[in-house]
Design an enzyme around this catalytic site. Structure first.
Site, PDB file in Angstrom:
ATOM      1  N   SER A 177      -1.367  -4.505  -3.391  1.00 29.57           N
ATOM      2  CA  SER A 177      -1.868  -5.001  -2.110  1.00 29.57           C
ATOM      3  C   SER A 177      -3.386  -5.184  -2.182  1.00 29.57           C
ATOM      4  CB  SER A 177      -1.447  -4.046  -0.988  1.00 29.57           C
ATOM      5  OG  SER A 177      -1.704  -4.584   0.278  1.00 29.57           O
ATOM      6  N   ASP A 309       4.432  -7.424  -0.731  1.00 32.95           N
ATOM      7  CA  ASP A 309       3.501  -6.308  -0.918  1.00 32.95           C
ATOM      8  C   ASP A 309       3.957  -5.320  -1.992  1.00 32.95           C
ATOM      9  OD1 ASP A 309       1.788  -4.132  -0.661  1.00 32.95           O
ATOM     10  OD2 ASP A 309       1.780  -4.195   1.523  1.00 32.95           O
TER      11      ASP A 309
END
Length: 482
Positions: A177, A309
């Site tokens: 991320s 993510d």
């Protein structure tokens, strides 16, 4: 009256403008508090100080005599980080600056001995390369792992800046991320250029009139284009000499998360990999990865797959780094707002309240996993709820810490900031916090990675010297596997 000098030193630690000032204040604190005497003394119940002293004396004697073959024989007995217990965590909890001088001296002497062996003309190149590769395999390698973080990625910037400034930034970096953005910024540039790109002014979003503006997918893509060159993982390795790893999670069912790098995905383009790793489920759409083909064209990579993510499944991918690179020493910069309740600094003795919180969290994990087993069948009847439950389970069951942990200090931030553009003062605060949180760990990093850094540098020089030899194979992928 007795505590005044120590209190003054503590104040200097808090107000230090840079690491040089902080380290001086830390030394002053140890001297005034009596902890320097502890550092100077060999004795400790946490490691075999007598054996380390004997090893140090032997290495010094051989070096003084110029006996390179003797050094090679002694070091062939084995090199590993926790020899005779000198990697014990308690040895790094006592003093503000460093650990036992005996340990620091021993590590420095081993590095010096390795350099002597590498430079010796009495040992042929093949024997050297064989020794250093075996030594690196036995000793292992270090990696810096940057957690998922959203807009708190600027904390990672401060951590990376502190390590880079002191010359102890590992050559293997992993990011998930927001952490993948910082890892990519570092691993797509030559070492001499990194500092400029970690400057706060370079990182601020230009011409943002509204504070905490929620970023859209297009905004993220634009920012990534400004910060990250359009390179593949292979191309980035050839430029930086660093191994970039980006975690991505599958958007579809029955797929596994991936760790993208120059070994597993050499032709994948980094920008799209980072965009995928930042695609928070429910906030940003899943991302299709892109690659560069033999003609240099941008083409879809696994066009039937979409990715989200990376922190959902592998915020801190320690096991995968172990398999790919032989990493056995993990430096973790943890700023993930979801993970922080599960992250504790195992290298410091927890206060009673922290110990209670840690035990409570372990109990909660066990309770959640038990209930997931019980309610698995009913949850399958409600797919959205089942997906949410599996996501929560994945997040909670991960390990969020490593051997050296640099954890963002707890401070309330409005949830509106986590996925938004930040004002310059917020960026400055996070970068400063990252640096200051990293400073107390710098000497621990320096000591525990000195031998692995020396081995890596020596092997690079040996391999470079043989680049023109017969049968040499070139290419970033070959180098990355080494």
């Amino acid at each position: 009256m007795f505590f005044t000098p120590t209190l003054s030193a503590d104040r200097d630690l808090v107000t230090a403008p840079d690491y040089a000032a902080w380290s001086q204040a830390a030394r002053d604190h140890d001297r005034k508090s009596g902890l320097q005497a502890w550092r100077d003394s060999d004795e400790s119940k946490h490691f075999d100080y007598k054996a380390i002293r004997a090893r140090l004396d032997r290495l010094r004697k051989l070096s003084a005599a110029g006996d390179v073959k003797g050094l090679l024989f002694v070091l062939n007995e084995g090199i590993h980080g926790n020899i005779d217990g000198m990697g014990h965590e308690r040895l790094y909890q006592k003093a503000r600056f460093g650990t036992k001088k005996l340990i620091e001296d021993y590590v420095a002497e081993v590095v010096s001995a390795l350099d002597r062996i590498a430079a010796a003309r009495s040992i042929d190149r093949d024997e050297k390369r064989d020794f250093f590769r075996r030594a690196q395999h036995c000793y292992g390698r270090s990696a810096l792992l940057l957690s998922g973080s959203g807009s708190f990625l600027y904390f990672h910037v401060g951590v990376a800046k502190a390590l880079w400034s002191e010359g102890v930034l590992p050559s293997i970096l992993s990011g998930a991320s927001g952490g993948s953005i910082v890892a990519a910024m570092v691993c797509t540039r030559a070492d001499r250029d990194i500092g400029a790109w970690l400057d706060q002014g370079m990182l601020a979003t230009p011409a943002v009139e509204r504070d905490y503006r929620r970023m859209a997918a297009a905004d993220v893509a634009d920012r990534l284009a400004e910060l990250i060159p359009d390179l593949t993982f292979q191309e980035a390795y050839e430029i930086s000499g660093r191994h970039l790893n980006v975690s991505v999670a599958p958007a579809e069912k029955h797929q596994n998360g991936r760790l993208l790098n120059a070994i597993t995905a050499p032709n994948v383009l980094i920008r799209e990999a980072v965009a995928a790793s930042c695609a928070v489920p429910g906030v940003f759409p899943p991302v299709m990865l892109m690659a560069r083909d033999e003609a240099g064209n941008r083409v879809p990579y696994q066009p039937d797959r979409r990715w989200v993510d990376g922190s959902v499944t592998h915020d801190i991918p320690t096991k995968r780094l172990e398999r790919l690179y032989g990493v056995n020493h993990h430096i973790v910069s943890q700023a993930n707002p979801i993970a922080l309740p599960f992250a504790t600094d195992t290298r410091k003795q927890m206060a009673p309240i922290e110990a209670i919180q840690h035990a409570s969290m372990a109990t909660f994990k066990a309770w959640l996993n038990a209930n997931m087993v019980i309610f698995q069948k009913p949850l399958e009847l409600v797919p959205p709820l089942n997906s949410l439950a599996n996501l929560a389970r994945s997040v909670i069951n991960q390990e969020y810490t490593g051997d050296i942990n640099i954890i963002r200090p707890p401070k309330f931030w409005s949830p509106t900031k986590i996925l938004s553009d930040l004002r310059q003062e917020d960026i400055d605060e996070l970068v400063d916090t990252g640096q200051r949180t990293a400073w107390p760990k710098i000497e621990m990093v320096r000591t525990q990675t000195a031998i692995s850094r020396a081995l890596e540098g020596i092997l690079a020089r040996i391999d470079k010297a043989g680049d023109d030899g017969p049968g040499h194979r070139s290419g970033a992928l070959q180098k990355a596997v080494r």
